[in-house]
Enzyme design. Structure first.
Site, short mmCIF file in Angstrom:
data_model
loop_
_atom_site.label_atom_id
_atom_site.label_comp_id
_atom_site.label_asym_id
_atom_site.label_seq_id
_atom_site.Cartn_x
_atom_site.Cartn_y
_atom_site.Cartn_z
N HIS A 152 -17.16 -2.64 16.37
CA HIS A 152 -16.57 -3.78 17.07
C HIS A 152 -16.05 -3.35 18.43
O HIS A 152 -15.95 -2.15 18.72
CB HIS A 152 -15.42 -4.39 16.25
CG HIS A 152 -15.88 -5.21 15.09
ND1 HIS A 152 -16.11 -4.67 13.85
CD2 HIS A 152 -16.16 -6.53 14.98
CE1 HIS A 152 -16.52 -5.62 13.03
NE2 HIS A 152 -16.55 -6.76 13.69
N LYS B 257 -10.47 -5.20 18.97
CA LYS B 257 -10.24 -5.52 17.57
C LYS B 257 -9.25 -4.52 16.99
O LYS B 257 -9.49 -3.32 16.98
CB LYS B 257 -11.55 -5.51 16.77
CG LYS B 257 -11.36 -5.95 15.33
CD LYS B 257 -12.67 -6.28 14.66
CE LYS B 257 -12.46 -6.79 13.24
NZ LYS B 257 -11.63 -8.01 13.19
#
Length: 239
Positions: free
Chosen positions: A135, A139
């Site tokens: 990600h 995040k």
């Protein structure tokens, strides 16, 4: 339909656009600058609230909406160790809420595929399973909520009993390798490896629109529901 947005980051802005495109009204937008106005969201001005914030604030945001009688859909991950507590609170207050680690239709199909594959591979001891999730650096939680859901799907359908957020070849354990890199699409890959070959399935999210559209569609459905709901409840209706 009147939708309140709790959280106005990148995801919140995409949800706002889709909400308006689908003919709905934004009743209230809550972010860090006006969080104290959360108490102004009531059934008189809002049909459903959609919450995408942070692991540290999600539980209180959801609780507040339930206390105020507002139905709420949450896509925040990283707080689900308190999920049972929230379920008890919702039932006590006769509230309505649905939380999901991922609202993308493609990801939820991927969840089913992962469970099926886990069941098939449980009879193939020569294969070792591992998962990698990638990600963007913004995040905050590791592993992702989607990765945890995938790991739990494998565990429920195989001889595995736990997951760890590190590489391992220990029997009964699903290893998750989490990577955070700038400007990358969200990617989840599950690999079964043996000395002879590998089987791999993966999901790559090219944009936030799939997640946002799913969240709005779920909110439309939740408006007509009551109680503690799951994404699987929604998918049975949707299909």
């Amino acid at each position: 339909m009147k939708i309140a947005l709790i959280g106005y980051g990148k995801m919140g802005k995409v949800i706002e656009k889709i909400t308006l495109d689908r003919g709905h009204v934004i009743s209230k937008v809550i972010d860090v600058t006006n969080h104290h106005e959360l108490e102004q969201i009531t059934p008189d001005n809002t049909d459903v609230a959609i919450e995408f914030t942070t692991p540290a604030t999600a539980f209180d945001n959801i609780s507040k909406c339930i206390d105020q009688g507002v139905k709420i859909v949450s896509g925040t991950t990283g707080w689900l160790d308190r999920y049972k507590e929230m379920v008890d609170h919702c039932e006590k207050k006769n509230g309505t809420f649905l939380t999901a680690t991922n609202f993308s239709l493609g990801v939820n199909i991927f969840f089913y595929l992962n469970e099926w594959l886990g069941k098939v591979m449980s009879d193939q001891p020569d294969y070792q399973v591992k998962m990698e999730e990638i990600h963007h650096t913004q995040k905050l939680d590791k592993p992702s909520g989607t990765a945890i859901t995938l790991a739990e799907g494998i565990i429920a359908n195989s001889t595995k009993s736990q997951w760890v957020n590190e590489p391992t070849t220990e029997d009964g354990v699903v290893p998750i390798i989490s990577k955070r890199e700038p400007n990358v699409p969200g990617t989840h890959t599950i690999t079964y490896s043996s000395a002879i070959d590998e089987i791999e399935i993966s999901h790559i999210a090219h944009s936030r629109e799939g997640f946002a559209l799913g969240a709005v569609k779920v909110a439309e459905w939740v408006q007509q529901q009551t109680g503690v709901l799951t994404i699987r409840d929604f998918l049975k209706i949707a299909f």
